[in-house]
Design an enzyme around this catalytic site. Structure first.
Site, PDB file in Angstrom:
ATOM      1  N   LYS A  63      39.891  39.787  48.631  1.00  0.00           N
ATOM      2  CA  LYS A  63      39.616  39.845  47.187  1.00  0.00           C
ATOM      3  C   LYS A  63      40.880  39.544  46.382  1.00  0.00           C
ATOM      4  O   LYS A  63      40.849  38.734  45.451  1.00  0.00           O
ATOM      5  CB  LYS A  63      39.077  41.249  46.860  1.00  0.00           C
ATOM      6  CG  LYS A  63      38.723  41.474  45.410  1.00  0.00           C
ATOM      7  CD  LYS A  63      37.671  42.554  45.279  1.00  0.00           C
ATOM      8  CE  LYS A  63      38.241  43.961  45.413  1.00  0.00           C
ATOM      9  NZ  LYS A  63      38.951  44.398  44.198  1.00  0.00           N
ATOM     10  N   ARG A  97      43.764  35.225  43.060  1.00  0.00           N
ATOM     11  CA  ARG A  97      44.987  34.433  42.880  1.00  0.00           C
ATOM     12  C   ARG A  97      44.748  32.960  43.203  1.00  0.00           C
ATOM     13  O   ARG A  97      45.321  32.071  42.557  1.00  0.00           O
ATOM     14  CB  ARG A  97      46.100  35.012  43.749  1.00  0.00           C
ATOM     15  CG  ARG A  97      46.605  36.358  43.227  1.00  0.00           C
ATOM     16  CD  ARG A  97      47.311  37.134  44.326  1.00  0.00           C
ATOM     17  NE  ARG A  97      48.022  38.316  43.824  1.00  0.00           N
ATOM     18  CZ  ARG A  97      47.441  39.506  43.596  1.00  0.00           C
ATOM     19  NH1 ARG A  97      46.147  39.676  43.800  1.00  0.00           N
ATOM     20  NH2 ARG A  97      48.163  40.531  43.167  1.00  0.00           N
ATOM     21  N   GLY A 130      40.453  45.429  38.015  1.00  0.00           N
ATOM     22  CA  GLY A 130      41.798  45.648  37.491  1.00  0.00           C
ATOM     23  C   GLY A 130      42.673  44.439  37.728  1.00  0.00           C
ATOM     24  O   GLY A 130      43.467  44.040  36.867  1.00  0.00           O
ATOM     25  N   ARG A 182      41.009  52.441  32.396  1.00  0.00           N
ATOM     26  CA  ARG A 182      42.200  52.319  33.247  1.00  0.00           C
ATOM     27  C   ARG A 182      43.434  51.875  32.454  1.00  0.00           C
ATOM     28  O   ARG A 182      43.319  51.180  31.446  1.00  0.00           O
ATOM     29  CB  ARG A 182      41.898  51.359  34.408  1.00  0.00           C
ATOM     30  CG  ARG A 182      40.843  51.961  35.325  1.00  0.00           C
ATOM     31  CD  ARG A 182      40.501  51.067  36.477  1.00  0.00           C
ATOM     32  NE  ARG A 182      41.630  50.871  37.381  1.00  0.00           N
ATOM     33  CZ  ARG A 182      41.613  50.025  38.397  1.00  0.00           C
ATOM     34  NH1 ARG A 182      40.550  49.270  38.619  1.00  0.00           N
ATOM     35  NH2 ARG A 182      42.657  49.911  39.188  1.00  0.00           N
ATOM     36  N   SER A 230      53.448  48.056  41.907  1.00  0.00           N
ATOM     37  CA  SER A 230      52.099  47.566  41.611  1.00  0.00           C
ATOM     38  C   SER A 230      52.091  46.043  41.640  1.00  0.00           C
ATOM     39  O   SER A 230      52.797  45.387  40.868  1.00  0.00           O
ATOM     40  CB  SER A 230      51.650  48.057  40.233  1.00  0.00           C
ATOM     41  OG  SER A 230      50.638  47.208  39.729  1.00  0.00           O
ATOM     42  N   ASP A 266      44.751  50.890  48.997  1.00  0.00           N
ATOM     43  CA  ASP A 266      43.295  50.783  48.855  1.00  0.00           C
ATOM     44  C   ASP A 266      42.548  51.422  50.024  1.00  0.00           C
ATOM     45  O   ASP A 266      41.312  51.514  49.998  1.00  0.00           O
ATOM     46  CB  ASP A 266      42.883  49.319  48.722  1.00  0.00           C
ATOM     47  CG  ASP A 266      43.274  48.759  47.356  1.00  0.00           C
ATOM     48  OD1 ASP A 266      43.587  49.555  46.451  1.00  0.00           O
ATOM     49  OD2 ASP A 266      43.272  47.534  47.200  1.00  0.00           O
ATOM     50  N   LYS A 315      42.657  54.425  39.981  1.00  0.00           N
ATOM     51  CA  LYS A 315      41.922  53.299  40.573  1.00  0.00           C
ATOM     52  C   LYS A 315      40.501  53.253  39.975  1.00  0.00           C
ATOM     53  O   LYS A 315      40.257  53.861  38.944  1.00  0.00           O
ATOM     54  CB  LYS A 315      41.899  53.445  42.098  1.00  0.00           C
ATOM     55  CG  LYS A 315      43.285  53.323  42.723  1.00  0.00           C
ATOM     56  CD  LYS A 315      43.855  51.933  42.541  1.00  0.00           C
ATOM     57  CE  LYS A 315      45.259  51.816  43.077  1.00  0.00           C
ATOM     58  NZ  LYS A 315      45.894  50.553  42.698  1.00  0.00           N
TER      59      LYS A 315
HETATM   60  C1  S3P Z   1      45.735  44.656  43.763  1.00  0.00           C
HETATM   61  C2  S3P Z   1      46.744  45.542  43.656  1.00  0.00           C
HETATM   62  C3  S3P Z   1      46.588  46.983  43.836  1.00  0.00           C
HETATM   63  C4  S3P Z   1      45.273  47.317  44.525  1.00  0.00           C
HETATM   64  C5  S3P Z   1      44.140  46.557  43.946  1.00  0.00           C
HETATM   65  C6  S3P Z   1      44.370  45.069  44.107  1.00  0.00           C
HETATM   66  C7  S3P Z   1      46.022  43.220  43.538  1.00  0.00           C
HETATM   67  O1  S3P Z   1      46.594  47.598  42.573  1.00  0.00           O
HETATM   68  O2  S3P Z   1      45.027  48.694  44.458  1.00  0.00           O
HETATM   69  O3  S3P Z   1      42.922  46.892  44.588  1.00  0.00           O
HETATM   70  O4  S3P Z   1      45.177  42.363  43.879  1.00  0.00           O
HETATM   71  O5  S3P Z   1      47.101  42.917  43.025  1.00  0.00           O
HETATM   72  P1  S3P Z   1      47.987  48.023  41.841  1.00  0.00           P
HETATM   73  O6  S3P Z   1      48.749  46.800  41.580  1.00  0.00           O
HETATM   74  O7  S3P Z   1      47.561  48.710  40.575  1.00  0.00           O
HETATM   75  O8  S3P Z   1      48.637  48.949  42.815  1.00  0.00           O
END
Ligand code: S3P
Length: 440
Positions: A22, A27, A94, A122, A167, A318, A345
Site C-alpha cells: 500500500k 508513491r 493518512g 488525525r 514518520s 503497522d 493511527k
Molecule cells: C506510512 C507510514 C506510517 C504507517 C502508515 C503508512 C507511509 O505512518 O503507519 O500505515 O506509507 O508512509 P507514519 O508516517 O505516520 O508513521
C-alpha cells in the site's frame, strides 16, 4: 453493515499471494504521475486507500487507465498537474492526504484535501507546520491541525527540518514539497522510518543524498524524470503479517506467502517473532523496483513473550495490532514501550486492541506509550482465546487482527464493522478461507 464470522479449529495451509504494498502503491502513483511519459504500475494495491490516491491524480488532470493487473499512468512531468474543480477525498488514508498536501503545497493552484471521519480526527499539524516554514499557505480546522486542509499553492523555499517523530509520512510530504522548492531541503528524523520514497526517488534517478540520519534534496530538477515501463510493486509485508502470525499460532499450520517486500524498515515483526520463537524462513530473495522481496514460509511454533522497545517501533509500527494477538497467546509477558504513535493511527490502536482482546480473555494492561500483555500460553487456557462478538472500530488492521485471534479461540468469533478491510486488503477473507481449506 459488513461483518466477518471466524470459525476456529483448522490449520492454515498452502501458498498464497497478498496485495501489492500500500505504501509503495501510493508513491508509485505519485512518482509516475510526475514522470515524463507513460508508466505501468503492476501488482499494485487495489485497496480503497490507493484507489483514492489514483482518483486524486485523475482529478489533478492525469490520465490513469485502471485494470486489475496494472495502472497505466500518463505522466505529464514535474509541473503537469492542474487545478481540480472540487475537493479531493483521500478516504481513510493518512499517507494519501499527507503526501498529497506536501506535493500540492508548491503548485500554482488551489486544492482542498479531506477524508473520512477517522482522517478528519488525525493530526495534520505535523506536516502543516514544516510546510508553512517552507512558505506554504495551508488552512485547516483548528489552525491547520485537522483536515479538511485548504492548500493555496505557493512558491516554496528549502528548509532544514528535524522531525520530532520518526514518520515516513512527514518525511515523504517534505521530500515531495522539496522537489518544488528553491534550494536544498534537508530532513532529519529521530529514527529511520520506512524508506520507500527514498528508494523510489533513486529508482527514478532523482538525486537524493543521505548524511547520517539526514536526507538532502535539491529542488526544481530542470528535466524531471522518465516514465517507468514496468514498475512492479512488491507484496505488502503488512498484509502478509496477518498470516505470518496466524500460521505461527494455529497449530499444524504451514504457509508460504509469495513475493513479499522485506524492506528492513518494515520487517520489525520478523525480528520480534523470531525472538519469540517463531519458525519463519525467507526463501528466494530478490529485488523489484529497488525493494528487496522474498517468499516467506511460516510453520506453527510456540511463542514466548519479549520486550519491544523504542528502537523497534518504526519498522514494526503497522504490525502492533497483530503482534498483540501473538503476545496474547504466547507464554510469558510481552512489553511494548515507546509506541505512543499507535494512538494516532486509523484508531487508537493501544486502546482498541486492548479492549477487544481483553474481551476475548487476553490479559493486557494499557500504558500511555504501549502495553503489557500477559500471554495465556502457560495458563489453563493453554494459549486459546474465547470467541466473542467484537468490532473493528473502523480500523482495517484491528479487524484483520481480530479475525486471526478468532482462529485460536474455542468458539466462533463475529467481528462487526469489517468494511474497513477494503481500504488495504479487499481479498483478505478469500485468502484466509483458501488457507483454512488447504486450497491456497
Ligand atoms: C506510512 C507510514 C506510517 C504507517 C502508515 C503508512 C507511509 O505512518 O503507519 O500505515 O506509507 O508512509 P507514519 O508516517 O505516520 O508513521
Amino acid at each position: 453493515m459488513a461483518s466477518l464470522t471466524i470459525t476456529p479449529g483448522r490449520p492454515l495451509q498452502g501458498t498464497i499471494s497478498v496485495p501489492g504494498d500500500k505504501s509503495i502503491t501510493h508513491r508509485a502513483i505519485i512518482m509516475t504521475a510526475l514522470a515524463n511519459g507513460v508508466s505501468s504500475v503492476v501488482q499494485y494495491c487495489r485497496g480503497e486507500d490507493c484507489l483514492n490516491t489514483m482518483r486524486a491524480f485523475q482529478t489533478l488532470g492525469i490520465r490513469i487507465d485502471e485494470s486489475a493487473e496494472e495502472l497505466r499512468v500518463y505522466g505529464k512531468g514535474l509541473w503537469g498537474l492542474t487545478e481540480p474543480s472540487g475537493p479531493i477525498d483521500c478516504g481513510n488514508s493518512g499517507t494519501g492526504i499527507r503526501l498529497l498536501t506536501g506535493l500540492l503545497a508548491g503548485q500554482d493552484f488551489f486544492t482542498v484535501l479531506t477524508g473520512d471521519e477517522s482522517i478528519r480526527r488525525r493530526p495534520m499539524g505535523r506536516i502543516v507546520k514544516p510546510l508553512r516554514e517552507m512558505g506554504a499557505t495551508i488552512a485547516g480546522r483548528k489552525g491547520g491541525e485537522l483536515a479538511p486542509l485548504a492548500v493555496m499553492g505557493s512558491r516554496l523555499r528549502a528548509i532544514s527540518y528535524t522531525s520530532p517523530v520518526a514518520s515516513a509520512q512527514i518525511k515523504s510530504a517534505l521530500l515531495l514539497a522539496a522537489l518544488f522548492a528553491e534550494g536544498t531541503t534537508s530532513v532529519t528524523e529521530p529514527r529511520l522510518s520506512r524508506d520507500h520514497t527514498e528508494r523510489l526517488f533513486r529508482f527514478f534517478s532523482i538525486a537524493l543524498r543521505r548524511e547520517g540520519s539526514t536526507l538532502l534534496i535539491d529542488g526544481q530538477p530542470s528535466v524531471g524524470w522518465s516514465a517507468a515501463p514496468r514498475l512492479v510493486v512488491p507484496g505488502d509485508f503488512s498484509a502478509a503479517a496477518f498470516f505470518i502470525v496466524g500460521a505461527t499460532i494455529v497449530p499444524g499450520s504451514d504457509v508460504t506467502i509469495q513475493q513479499v517486500g522485506i524492506n528492513p524498515t518494515r520487517t520489525g515483526l520478523l525480528d520480534v517473532m523470531t525472538r519469540m520463537g517463531a519458525d519463519i524462513q525467507l526463501l528466494n530473495q530478490r529485488e523489484e523496483a529497488g525493494e528487496p522481496i522474498a517468499d516467506i514460509r511460516v510453520r506453527s511454533a510456540r511463542l514466548r513473550g519479549v520486550a519491544v522497545g523504542p528502537d523497534l517501533i518504526p519498522q514494526t509500527i503497522d504490525e502492533f495490532p497483530i503482534l498483540c494477538v501473538a503476545a496474547a497467546v504466547a507464554e510469558g509477558q510481552t512489553i511494548v514501550s515507546g509506541a505512543e504513535e499507535l494512538r494516532v493511527k486509523e484508531s487508537d490502536r493501544i486502546a482498541t486492541m486492548s479492549a477487544e482482546l481483553r474481551a476475548m480473555g487476553a490479559q493486557i494492561t494499557e500504558n500511555p506509550d504501549g502495553m503489557v500483555v500477559r500471554g495465556l500460553g502457560t495458563t489453563e487456557d493453554n494459549g486459546r482465546l474465547q470467541g466473542v462478538h467484537g468490532r473493528s472500530h473502523g480500523d482495517h488492521r484491528v479487524a484483520m487482527s481480530l479475525a486471526i485471534a478468532g482462529l485460536t479461540a474455542w468458539t466462533p468469533t463475529l467481528i462487526d464493522e469489517t468494511a474497513c478491510i477494503e481500504t488495504s486488503f479487499p481479498t483478505f477473507h478469500h485468502t484466509l478461507l483458501e488457507l483454512l481449506t488447504g486450497r491456497g
